[in-house]
Write a protein that holds these residues in place. Sequence first.
Motif, mmCIF file in Angstrom:
data_model
loop_
_atom_site.group_PDB
_atom_site.id
_atom_site.type_symbol
_atom_site.label_atom_id
_atom_site.label_comp_id
_atom_site.label_asym_id
_atom_site.label_seq_id
_atom_site.Cartn_x
_atom_site.Cartn_y
_atom_site.Cartn_z
ATOM 1 N N GLU A 16 0.829 -1.198 0.000
ATOM 2 C CA GLU A 16 0.000 0.000 0.000
ATOM 3 C C GLU A 16 0.866 1.252 0.000
ATOM 4 O O GLU A 16 1.846 1.352 0.736
ATOM 5 C CB GLU A 16 -0.916 0.013 1.226
ATOM 6 N N ILE A 17 0.472 2.230 -0.809
ATOM 7 C CA ILE A 17 1.234 3.473 -0.909
ATOM 8 C C ILE A 17 1.283 4.192 0.440
ATOM 9 O O ILE A 17 2.320 4.762 0.809
ATOM 10 C CB ILE A 17 0.628 4.381 -1.996
ATOM 11 N N ALA A 18 0.197 4.156 1.186
ATOM 12 C CA ALA A 18 0.177 4.829 2.494
ATOM 13 C C ALA A 18 1.243 4.263 3.425
ATOM 14 O O ALA A 18 1.861 4.988 4.218
ATOM 15 C CB ALA A 18 -1.200 4.694 3.132
ATOM 16 N N ILE A 19 1.459 2.948 3.340
ATOM 17 C CA ILE A 19 2.489 2.318 4.165
ATOM 18 C C ILE A 19 3.860 2.814 3.743
ATOM 19 O O ILE A 19 4.715 3.137 4.590
ATOM 20 C CB ILE A 19 2.398 0.786 4.067
ATOM 21 N N ILE A 20 4.105 2.892 2.442
ATOM 22 C CA ILE A 20 5.411 3.336 1.957
ATOM 23 C C ILE A 20 5.647 4.807 2.260
ATOM 24 O O ILE A 20 6.768 5.215 2.586
ATOM 25 C CB ILE A 20 5.557 3.043 0.454
ATOM 26 N N SER A 102 10.652 -0.136 -1.740
ATOM 27 C CA SER A 102 9.269 -0.465 -1.369
ATOM 28 C C SER A 102 8.989 -1.950 -1.553
ATOM 29 O O SER A 102 8.255 -2.558 -0.759
ATOM 30 C CB SER A 102 8.278 0.378 -2.177
ATOM 31 N N ALA A 103 9.581 -2.553 -2.592
ATOM 32 C CA ALA A 103 9.390 -3.990 -2.801
ATOM 33 C C ALA A 103 10.021 -4.782 -1.659
ATOM 34 O O ALA A 103 9.418 -5.734 -1.138
ATOM 35 C CB ALA A 103 10.000 -4.414 -4.133
ATOM 36 N N LEU A 104 11.229 -4.389 -1.246
ATOM 37 C CA LEU A 104 11.905 -5.118 -0.173
ATOM 38 C C LEU A 104 11.240 -4.860 1.176
ATOM 39 O O LEU A 104 11.057 -5.784 1.967
ATOM 40 C CB LEU A 104 13.380 -4.725 -0.130
ATOM 41 N N PHE A 105 10.841 -3.608 1.433
ATOM 42 C CA PHE A 105 10.135 -3.336 2.685
ATOM 43 C C PHE A 105 8.793 -4.046 2.696
ATOM 44 O O PHE A 105 8.349 -4.518 3.749
ATOM 45 C CB PHE A 105 9.933 -1.839 2.897
ATOM 46 N N GLU A 154 -5.512 -4.932 4.594
ATOM 47 C CA GLU A 154 -6.099 -3.609 4.473
ATOM 48 C C GLU A 154 -6.673 -3.116 5.793
ATOM 49 O O GLU A 154 -6.966 -1.945 5.960
ATOM 50 C CB GLU A 154 -7.219 -3.618 3.416
ATOM 51 N N ASN A 155 -6.838 -4.040 6.768
ATOM 52 C CA ASN A 155 -7.396 -3.655 8.061
ATOM 53 C C ASN A 155 -6.327 -3.239 9.062
ATOM 54 O O ASN A 155 -6.650 -2.813 10.163
ATOM 55 C CB ASN A 155 -8.223 -4.814 8.658
ATOM 56 N N VAL A 156 -5.075 -3.393 8.679
ATOM 57 C CA VAL A 156 -4.007 -3.006 9.590
ATOM 58 C C VAL A 156 -3.860 -1.497 9.547
ATOM 59 O O VAL A 156 -3.541 -0.921 8.520
ATOM 60 C CB VAL A 156 -2.671 -3.675 9.194
ATOM 61 N N SER A 157 -4.123 -0.837 10.662
ATOM 62 C CA SER A 157 -4.096 0.618 10.688
ATOM 63 C C SER A 157 -2.669 1.135 10.770
ATOM 64 O O SER A 157 -1.861 0.634 11.547
ATOM 65 C CB SER A 157 -4.881 1.135 11.903
ATOM 66 N N ILE A 158 -2.363 2.157 9.942
ATOM 67 C CA ILE A 158 -1.072 2.819 10.057
ATOM 68 C C ILE A 158 -1.276 4.298 10.353
ATOM 69 O O ILE A 158 -0.395 5.121 10.174
ATOM 70 C CB ILE A 158 -0.234 2.668 8.768
ATOM 71 N N GLU A 159 -2.472 4.648 10.800
ATOM 72 C CA GLU A 159 -2.743 6.044 11.114
ATOM 73 C C GLU A 159 -1.945 6.459 12.336
ATOM 74 O O GLU A 159 -1.511 5.643 13.141
ATOM 75 C CB GLU A 159 -4.246 6.236 11.391
ATOM 76 N N ASP A 160 -1.755 7.755 12.476
ATOM 77 C CA ASP A 160 -0.970 8.282 13.587
ATOM 78 C C ASP A 160 -1.838 8.367 14.836
ATOM 79 O O ASP A 160 -2.190 9.449 15.314
ATOM 80 C CB ASP A 160 -0.396 9.664 13.235
ATOM 81 N N SER A 161 -2.185 7.202 15.362
ATOM 82 C CA SER A 161 -2.905 7.149 16.617
ATOM 83 C C SER A 161 -1.965 7.587 17.728
ATOM 84 O O SER A 161 -0.752 7.620 17.545
ATOM 85 C CB SER A 161 -3.382 5.719 16.874
ATOM 86 N N PRO A 162 -2.490 7.931 18.915
ATOM 87 C CA PRO A 162 -1.596 8.304 20.008
ATOM 88 C C PRO A 162 -0.535 7.253 20.291
ATOM 89 O O PRO A 162 0.627 7.574 20.532
ATOM 90 C CB PRO A 162 -2.572 8.461 21.195
#
Length: 202
Positions: A16-20, A102-105, A154-162
Motif C-alpha cells: 500500500e502506498i500509504a504504508i510506503i 518499497s518492494a523489499l520493505f 487492508e485492516n491493519v491501521s497505520i494512522e498516527d494514533s496516540p
Amino acid sequence: MIDAALIHQCTDPQIEIAIIERFITEAGSDNPLSVTITAGDRIILPEPPRNADDAVRLIRRFVGQATVRVGITQYPAGYDVSDTTEISADLVDACQNIRMGSALFGKVYRIVAHARGEDGSDVFREAIAAWRTGMFQDAYVFGEADPGPVSGEENVSIEDSPKAMADSELDRTTPMSEQNFDPYAAGIRVDLSTLKGQENHE
C-alpha cells in the motif's frame, strides 16, 4: 520532502502506498544520493557524494566491509549482491530506489504480519525495526522468503494514533533499542574526510 507523486508513481504495487509514505518518512532520506555507512559501533562519515558516480564509487568501496544504506528508502546496498560491479546508479536514482526499497520493505512487512497473525497493531513498528537492523526473530530478514499477501492487510491501521505517535517518538529517540541484533549498530562517528589527503599519497 519527497514528492508524493513520485512515491505514487514508483512504489511497488504489492504494498500500500500509504504504508510506503510513512515508511519513507520514518526510515528514509530526503536525499537520493544519501549513503549511510556503519561499522561496528561507528558511523563512518566520508565526504558526501556530489553525483551518482561519486555515490556508486563510495558504495562499492564499503559494501562487504560495513553496512551501507542508500537513497530515499535507505536501501541495503549489499543485499543480493555477489560482486561490487553489480552495484549501479539505479541505487541512487530516486524512482528506482523507491521501487526497490518499497518492494523489499513490502516483503519485510509481510514477514512480520504473517508472524504476528491477528495481532497486527504493531506490525508497522516492528517492520521498521526489522528494516533498520536487518533482523527479525533472530534471522536475517532480507534473506527470508516472501510469505505472500497478508489476509486482511487492508485492516491493519497505520494512522498516527496516540500509540503509533508514541512508538514513532520512541523509535527516533532510542535507536539503539531497535539495533539489539545489528552487528553494525550506530554509535561513535568517524569523519573520514580528513583522510582524503592521506589517500592521495597512497
